[in-house]
Motif scaffolding. Structure first.
Motif, PDB file in Angstrom:
ATOM      1  N   ALA B 261       0.812  -1.210   0.000  1.00 42.34           N
ATOM      2  CA  ALA B 261       0.000   0.000   0.000  1.00 42.34           C
ATOM      3  C   ALA B 261       0.849   1.266   0.000  1.00 42.34           C
ATOM      4  N   ALA B 262       1.966   1.209   0.678  1.00 42.24           N
ATOM      5  CA  ALA B 262       2.803   2.406   0.788  1.00 42.24           C
ATOM      6  C   ALA B 262       3.402   2.819  -0.543  1.00 42.24           C
ATOM      7  N   ARG B 263       3.391   1.892  -1.503  1.00 38.68           N
ATOM      8  CA  ARG B 263       4.039   2.200  -2.780  1.00 38.68           C
ATOM      9  C   ARG B 263       3.047   2.445  -3.903  1.00 38.68           C
ATOM     10  N   VAL B 264       1.778   2.291  -3.628  1.00 37.55           N
ATOM     11  CA  VAL B 264       0.785   2.418  -4.687  1.00 37.55           C
ATOM     12  C   VAL B 264       0.294   3.860  -4.743  1.00 37.55           C
ATOM     13  N   VAL B 265       0.484   4.463  -5.885  1.00 41.17           N
ATOM     14  CA  VAL B 265       0.146   5.880  -6.020  1.00 41.17           C
ATOM     15  C   VAL B 265      -1.317   6.122  -5.691  1.00 41.17           C
ATOM     16  N   GLU B 266      -2.173   5.257  -6.193  1.00 36.13           N
ATOM     17  CA  GLU B 266      -3.605   5.446  -5.986  1.00 36.13           C
ATOM     18  C   GLU B 266      -3.955   5.394  -4.504  1.00 36.13           C
ATOM     19  N   ILE B 267      -3.285   4.498  -3.802  1.00 34.51           N
ATOM     20  CA  ILE B 267      -3.581   4.392  -2.374  1.00 34.51           C
ATOM     21  C   ILE B 267      -3.002   5.578  -1.620  1.00 34.51           C
ATOM     22  N   ARG B 268      -1.856   5.983  -2.054  1.00 32.63           N
ATOM     23  CA  ARG B 268      -1.237   7.136  -1.380  1.00 32.63           C
ATOM     24  C   ARG B 268      -2.066   8.400  -1.573  1.00 32.63           C
ATOM     25  N   SER B 269      -2.823   8.451  -2.650  1.00 32.76           N
ATOM     26  CA  SER B 269      -3.613   9.651  -2.892  1.00 32.76           C
ATOM     27  C   SER B 269      -4.887   9.674  -2.061  1.00 32.76           C
ATOM     28  N   LEU B 270      -5.177   8.569  -1.412  1.00 32.74           N
ATOM     29  CA  LEU B 270      -6.371   8.488  -0.581  1.00 32.74           C
ATOM     30  C   LEU B 270      -6.046   9.093   0.783  1.00 32.74           C
ATOM     31  N   PRO B 271      -6.941   9.927   1.332  1.00 32.16           N
ATOM     32  CA  PRO B 271      -6.637  10.522   2.642  1.00 32.16           C
ATOM     33  C   PRO B 271      -6.525   9.449   3.712  1.00 32.16           C
ATOM     34  N   PRO B 272      -5.570   9.585   4.594  1.00 32.11           N
ATOM     35  CA  PRO B 272      -5.475   8.632   5.712  1.00 32.11           C
ATOM     36  C   PRO B 272      -6.524   8.949   6.767  1.00 32.11           C
ATOM     37  N   ALA B 273      -6.728   8.042   7.659  1.00 36.89           N
ATOM     38  CA  ALA B 273      -7.688   8.269   8.742  1.00 36.89           C
ATOM     39  C   ALA B 273      -7.156   9.362   9.661  1.00 36.89           C
ATOM     40  N   PRO B 274      -8.001  10.335   9.956  1.00 32.57           N
ATOM     41  CA  PRO B 274      -7.539  11.381  10.882  1.00 32.57           C
ATOM     42  C   PRO B 274      -7.225  10.776  12.244  1.00 32.57           C
ATOM     43  N   ALA B 275      -6.338  11.430  12.928  1.00 30.82           N
ATOM     44  CA  ALA B 275      -5.954  10.923  14.248  1.00 30.82           C
ATOM     45  C   ALA B 275      -7.178  10.822  15.142  1.00 30.82           C
ATOM     46  N   GLY B 276      -7.279   9.746  15.813  1.00 30.40           N
ATOM     47  CA  GLY B 276      -8.379   9.575  16.754  1.00 30.40           C
ATOM     48  C   GLY B 276      -9.629   8.995  16.151  1.00 30.40           C
ATOM     49  N   ARG B 277      -9.652   8.835  14.855  1.00 25.83           N
ATOM     50  CA  ARG B 277     -10.835   8.252  14.224  1.00 25.83           C
ATOM     51  C   ARG B 277     -10.483   6.855  13.714  1.00 25.83           C
ATOM     52  N   GLY B 278     -11.087   5.909  14.336  1.00 24.62           N
ATOM     53  CA  GLY B 278     -10.791   4.547  13.939  1.00 24.62           C
ATOM     54  C   GLY B 278     -11.771   4.042  12.901  1.00 24.62           C
ATOM     55  N   PHE B 279     -11.298   3.841  11.744  1.00 25.37           N
ATOM     56  CA  PHE B 279     -12.137   3.255  10.695  1.00 25.37           C
ATOM     57  C   PHE B 279     -12.071   1.739  10.790  1.00 25.37           C
ATOM     58  N   ALA B 280     -13.180   1.139  10.487  1.00 26.95           N
ATOM     59  CA  ALA B 280     -13.255  -0.315  10.608  1.00 26.95           C
ATOM     60  C   ALA B 280     -12.239  -0.970   9.681  1.00 26.95           C
ATOM     61  N   SER B 281     -11.563  -1.959  10.215  1.00 30.74           N
ATOM     62  CA  SER B 281     -10.614  -2.695   9.383  1.00 30.74           C
ATOM     63  C   SER B 281     -11.365  -3.541   8.367  1.00 30.74           C
ATOM     64  N   LEU B 282     -10.768  -3.681   7.220  1.00 31.59           N
ATOM     65  CA  LEU B 282     -11.367  -4.527   6.187  1.00 31.59           C
ATOM     66  C   LEU B 282     -10.774  -5.930   6.295  1.00 31.59           C
ATOM     67  N   GLU B 283     -11.603  -6.875   6.034  1.00 30.43           N
ATOM     68  CA  GLU B 283     -11.126  -8.257   6.051  1.00 30.43           C
ATOM     69  C   GLU B 283     -10.206  -8.485   4.851  1.00 30.43           C
ATOM     70  N   ALA B 284      -9.012  -8.941   5.122  1.00 32.18           N
ATOM     71  CA  ALA B 284      -8.067  -9.188   4.023  1.00 32.18           C
ATOM     72  C   ALA B 284      -8.481 -10.450   3.279  1.00 32.18           C
ATOM     73  N   ARG B 285      -8.800 -10.269   2.032  1.00 29.36           N
ATOM     74  CA  ARG B 285      -9.139 -11.433   1.206  1.00 29.36           C
ATOM     75  C   ARG B 285      -8.231 -11.418  -0.013  1.00 29.36           C
ATOM     76  N   TYR B 286      -7.708 -12.555  -0.328  1.00 29.01           N
ATOM     77  CA  TYR B 286      -6.779 -12.655  -1.449  1.00 29.01           C
ATOM     78  C   TYR B 286      -7.266 -13.717  -2.419  1.00 29.01           C
ATOM     79  N   PRO B 287      -8.185 -13.332  -3.266  1.00 28.12           N
ATOM     80  CA  PRO B 287      -8.653 -14.323  -4.249  1.00 28.12           C
ATOM     81  C   PRO B 287      -7.509 -14.763  -5.156  1.00 28.12           C
ATOM     82  N   THR B 288      -7.518 -16.015  -5.493  1.00 28.36           N
ATOM     83  CA  THR B 288      -6.445 -16.561  -6.325  1.00 28.36           C
ATOM     84  C   THR B 288      -6.663 -16.163  -7.783  1.00 28.36           C
ATOM     85  N   PRO B 289      -5.749 -15.428  -8.356  1.00 28.06           N
ATOM     86  CA  PRO B 289      -5.903 -15.082  -9.780  1.00 28.06           C
ATOM     87  C   PRO B 289      -5.952 -16.341 -10.643  1.00 28.06           C
ATOM     88  N   ALA B 290      -6.623 -16.220 -11.739  1.00 23.70           N
ATOM     89  CA  ALA B 290      -6.834 -17.398 -12.589  1.00 23.70           C
ATOM     90  C   ALA B 290      -5.512 -18.022 -13.028  1.00 23.70           C
TER      91      ALA B 290
END
Lengths: 506, 527
Positions: B261-290
């Motif tokens: 995530a730290a290296r992906v431009v698109e992700i870096r352009s997304l605002p981070p969570a402000p301090a003190g605001r906990g956003f729900a964690s997303l379940e990590a799912r890794y579908p197997t590419p074909a």
């Protein structure tokens, strides 16, 4: 020594070489130990130390000399003593019989270590050596009179697609196993593509010793000199689904008086279709100007790998180095077709079955009376089954027959994994082997007990086992006693771990 | 946050009171407006701070997402008639003046003073929890500029019949009554550019629970093939991040799955969570590419891996690759992030042998696999020790390649070369020395004594020798054969076959020729 190899007490060149090997091994081990014990975090050593012991008790064949007067003479060249054929010359005859019970106890120490971190990134040393000692018994077991073998002892420098090795090393590939003392440079410009060149003093095939010390005394026409080895390998991946390896190798006597061998090989593996995999190889004996071994195997995994189907076409002809006369005797190849299947419907069950048929080439020989069989067949059926989580059963039946050799027999074992670290196995075997023109027609029954344990200390593994075999005879008036007792034990101690990984991870 | 307390009035008052209230409404003080969110706090090491979201200067964050408590607590209908115009109290909605959006609490006290009417306590509007961006004034002007009839408050906020505020907080369906998307049946304009109406989640004042409760866009559907993860959310990600993703997600949530995530431009352009605001964690799912599921993938993947593992790094940490790869690991693996340096767990992989290994008969033909790709063996096996465990074990000290009782019955397999013994064992140094020690070695005299099953063995041995010459060499010395097959021997029988190329052999190694031939085998001529 009985087989002519120089023993540790002799003062010949072989003895000096044995001493040199010991010193080399000691120096390399010391280097590895120093590297392992050095405080720098980047330094380390990994590998294994092992001890193996072996016990055998059997009755070796011995030759008896019999007064010709006691022998029944059935014809000019046909003699019998106590119903068994014997060979007679002049006034005496000889026969083979079982000698007194003899045993051997031998042990070996193995060290396989790689050390790195000498202040130069990419520099490492690898050593693989074995020290043997026959500690008891009158039976001389193969190789136990060879006190030290240094299989590998090389320094390696590897950086960014370049790897260079210097020292004793081996190459495993399409031409079998080649060992040599020398240099090896491998350049890998990109994944799947590499060029390798190597040269040095050639060692005896499948032995980590110079030819003249390994074979002297065993053969007559072995020049007392070294041989040089030159070779190269090209590995290519012209397409993502094709790997191709070409190898060329030439060995000459150090005085350039002649070739020992000159061979080339090609190995290919490919996925011509999504699932179908093809492995193929062939080698050419350039020295004799003939095709050597070759095979092509198509492997088709279906039903999510639960069923593996294989079809193999194979050509086999023995390869002999040019310093022997054997290659000049025009050995003929055989061609063989095999079909094999492995079915593993679940993790606890696996079944395999295979069949093959081979046809020897025309030998162009004149055979008095009926010619020998020039075809052969083989069959295998076996399986494993785990009826309970800690119980594993295994059984296999094999049949093999062609001119000169017949075998029909099976093995079975039951393994109980008492804990995750300790297991016990019961083994059994029964076979019949009928050899048309060799001694040993008969049957054998055997059973044994084996145990494996992983000690709660540094991953140390211990294996031990004992087997007893009882030979029987069929259709023979005299059968040497070939009953045997065998035992073994070995212990393996892992040393170190991979750089970057903790011990628990690997 | 100011708590809003409101006590409903008990009585309606007469017209003079209304007049006072109207007067007060003119000087109404706006409720609290919220400043635009502050820029993102310091980004974690290796992360670029996302651009801070800046609210449009004229935004009026008076629009709230619907929620259960969005009732008309004021009781507009009870005051119906007293305030005929919405803008009497909410003049700011028309002018765009934020300070005039709500009446001043003081204006309520003009009637609800405890004497004339029951005293009410109201200290102004509470901070609205909203993620909407809406400017009443701009909206009105835009509609009018487009030639439409001017909007009335009731069109969005209530039933026009009693022109009172029936829906103090407009729900999305009201917006969609005009901004209809024929293809969208979700009741929310989820297919649209979210940023038209919504501010980024990191900038909104909605609680994280309410953000989690926002309607899920239809393309986010979790199906068996994980279409959204594998084929949708990465497509045009840069635009989606600004227009859609940021409405509900913060940078930190991407890092729940994306190892890199730290290296992906698109992700870096997304605002981070402000301090003190906990956003729900997303379940990590890794579908197997074909392509990962194909039989050849285990073989091909190293060639597919881009430098620094760029195309692997989304899902894989270095540890996942090291499940199989031993040191030295390939360059792409070495470049991957370590598990302890990232939030995402990374896709787990099972150390599963290539399909070729799953055949019971793999050992018989593994040499070709090793020859074509020595490096691939070293991926999982410590080549030096692993190969040596069989290739150099040589029947010492127990089971290895062969079973413990193999030696007793090895003769047939050796004679038929089922396994190529000479790959590991020298027929002379190994086989013959053992045979000799066991009493099976040649005595140098030829006859039926050993081959006692064949009284006329000598007459039949040529064919056997050419078929299984290695077997002969495992007991006999060369000198045994030369007793007959040599110009120096008794019978001078040529051992050469019809295809034997004598000249070639002589060129290669004349020394061996002279072992049998007296002088030049070519009669003095140069071969």
């Amino acid at each position: 020594m009985r087989n002519g190899r120089a023993g540790p007490g002799s003062m010949g060149g072989a003895s000096r070489w044995a001493l040199l090997r010991t010193l080399l091994a000691t120096a390399t081990l010391a280097t590895g130990a120093l590297a392992a014990g050095a405080p720098a975090a980047a330094q380390g050593v990994r590998g294994t130390l092992g001890h193996a012991g072996f016990y055998a008790e059997l009755r070796p064949l011995v030759q008896d000399t019999i007064d010709r007067a006691l022998v029944d003479e059935l014809g000019p060249t046909s003699f019998r003593f106590e119903g068994a054929p014997v060979y007679c010359q002049a006034s005496d005859c000889i026969r083979y019989r079982a000698g007194d019970v003899a045993s051997t106890v031998s042990g070996s120490l193995d060290a396989n270590l790689t050390a790195w971190g000498f202040g130069v990134s990419g520099l490492s040393t690898t050593v693989s050596l074995r020290m043997r000692e026959r500690t008891g018994g009158e039976l001389l077991w193969p190789r136990t009179d060879d006190r030290v073998d240094v299989f590998l002892a090389y320094a390696q420098y590897a950086r960014e697609g370049l790897r260079a090795r210097l020292g004793r090393q081996r190459i495993l590939g399409g031409l079998g196993r080649t060992a040599f003392d020398g240099a090896n440079v491998l350049w890998t410009p990109r994944p799947g593509w590499s060029v390798e060149g190597y040269a040095g003093r050639s060692l005896a095939r499948a032995l980590a010793e110079p030819r003249n010390s390994a074979l002297s005394g065993l053969e007559s026409f072995l020049p007392d000199r070294d041989a040089w080895l030159f070779g190269g390998t090209l590995r290519a991946r012209p397409r993502p689904d094709i790997d191709l390896t070409l190898r060329y190798q030439r060995e000459i006597w150090s005085d350039r008086s002649g070739l020992l061998s000159e061979r080339a090989s090609v190995d290919v593996r490919a996925y011509p279709f999504d699932l179908l995999r093809v492995d193929a190889s062939a080698d050419w004996d350039i020295a004799f100007g003939r095709v050597g071994k070759a095979h092509v195997t198509a492997l088709l995994p279906i039903r999510g790998r639960t069923l593996m189907l294989e079809a193999t076409g194979r050509r086999y002809v023995p390869y002999f180095e040019l310093w022997t006369i054997w290659g000049f005797f025009s050995p003929v190849p055989y061609l063989e077709g095999q079909l094999r299947m492995t079915w593993s419907p679940n993790t606890s069950t696996s079944v395999w079955v295979a069949g093959g048929y081979r046809d020897y080439g025309e030998t162009a020989t004149t055979t008095i009376l009926s010619p020998l069989e020039d075809t052969g067949r083989r069959g295998v059926v076996g399986g494993t089954w785990a009826p309970a989580p800690r119980i594993a059963l295994r059984g296999e039946y094999r049949i093999e027959w062609s001119a000169g050799a017949y075998y029909s027999g099976g093995d079975a074992s039951a393994t109980w994994e008492m804990t995750s670290d300790v297991s016990l196995s019961l083994t059994g075997t029964a076979f019949q082997q009928i050899q048309e023109f060799r001694l040993g027609e008969g049957t054998a029954l055997g059973g044994g007990l084996a145990a494996t344990a992983r000690l709660p200390w540094q991953g140390v593994r211990v294996n031990t086992g004992i087997s007893i075999f009882r030979a029987g005879t069929e259709n023979r008036t005299l059968q040497p006693d070939w009953n045997q007792v065998r035992g073994y034990w070995n212990l393996t101690v892992p040393i170190g771990s991979d750089p970057g990984l903790t011990g628990s991870q690997r | 946050m100011n708590a809003r307390t409101y006590r409903p009035g008990r009585t309606l008052y007469s017209g003079w009171v209304v007049s006072l209230v109207l007067l007060a409404a003119i000087v109404v003080r706006v409720g609290q407006t919220r400043a635009a969110p502050s820029p993102a706090p310091d980004a974690p090491a290796g992360w670029a701070a996302a651009p801070a979201w800046t609210a449009p200067s004229s935004s009026l964050l008076a629009h709230a997402a619907p929620r259960p408590d969005s009732l008309d607590l004021f009781g507009h209908d009870a005051h119906d008639g007293l305030f005929p115009l919405c803008t009497g109290c909410h003049i700011g909605a028309e002018t765009g003046d934020l300070s005039a959006l709500y009446p001043d609490p003081e204006s309520c006290l003009s009637c609800h003073d405890g004497t004339t009417e029951e005293l009410v306590e109201w200290d102004g509007p509470s901070v609205l929890e909203t993620n909407l961006v809406f400017d009443h004034g701009d909206h009105l002007r835009l509609v009018e500029a487009e030639g439409d009839t001017a909007l009335t408050c009731a069109q969005c906020h209530g039933d026009p019949a009693p022109a009172v505020l029936a829906d103090p907080r407009v729900v999305a369906s009201e917006c969609l009554s005009c901004h209809e998307d024929p293809a969208d049946d979700t009741g929310h304009y989820v297919g649209a550019d979210c940023s038209t109406c919504h501010v980024p989640a990191a900038a909104s004042t909605l609680g994280t629970e309410r953000i989690s409760g926002l309607p899920t866009p239809p393309d986010h559907t979790v199906d068996a093939s994980e279409t959204f993860l594998t084929a949708v959310h990465g497509e045009g990600a840069q635009e989606r991040v600004d227009e859609r993703c940021s409405t509900c997600h913060v940078q930190d949530q991407c890092a729940d799955c994306h190892v890199n995530a730290a290296r992906v431009v698109e992700i870096r352009s997304l605002p981070p969570a402000p301090a003190g605001r906990g956003f729900a964690s997303l379940e990590a799912r890794y579908p197997t590419p074909a392509d990962h599921a194909t039989a050849r993938f285990a073989w091909e993947h190293i060639g597919i891996a881009e430098p620094e593992g760029a195309n692997c790094a989304t899902c894989h940490t270095a540890e996942t690759c090291r499940t199989c790869h031993l040191e030295p690991v390939p360059e792409p693996v070495a470049a991957l992030a370590g598990r302890d340096t990232v939030t995402a767990p990374g896709a787990e992989v099972d150390a599963r042998a290539p399909e070729s290994h799953e055949s019971h008969f793999f050992m018989e033909r593994h040499g070709t696999v090793a020859a074509t790709s020595e490096g691939s063996c070293a991926t999982c096996h410590r080549a030096e020790s692993f190969c040596a465990s069989c290739h150099e074990r040589q029947a010492e000290g127990g089971a290895s390649y062969h079973s413990t009782n193999y030696l007793l019955g090895h003769a047939a397999e050796a004679a038929n070369a089922v396994t190529e013994c000479s790959n590991c064992h020298d027929p002379v140094a190994f086989c013959r020395s053992c045979h000799t020690d066991a009493g099976l070695g040649s005595a140098g005299r030829l006859g039926p004594g050993y081959h006692d099953a064949e009284p006329l063995w000598l007459l039949r041995h040529p064919q056997a020798a050419r078929q299984q010459l290695e077997t002969c060499a495992s007991c006999h010395t060369q000198r045994d054969c030369l007793q007959c097959h040599s110009q120096l021997g008794a019978f001078q029988i040529s051992p050469h076959g019809p295809d034997f190329d004598a000249r070639l052999a002589y060129e290669r190694n004349p020394v061996v020729c002279r072992a049998c031939h007296i002088g030049d085998p070519f009669g003095g001529g140069t071969p």
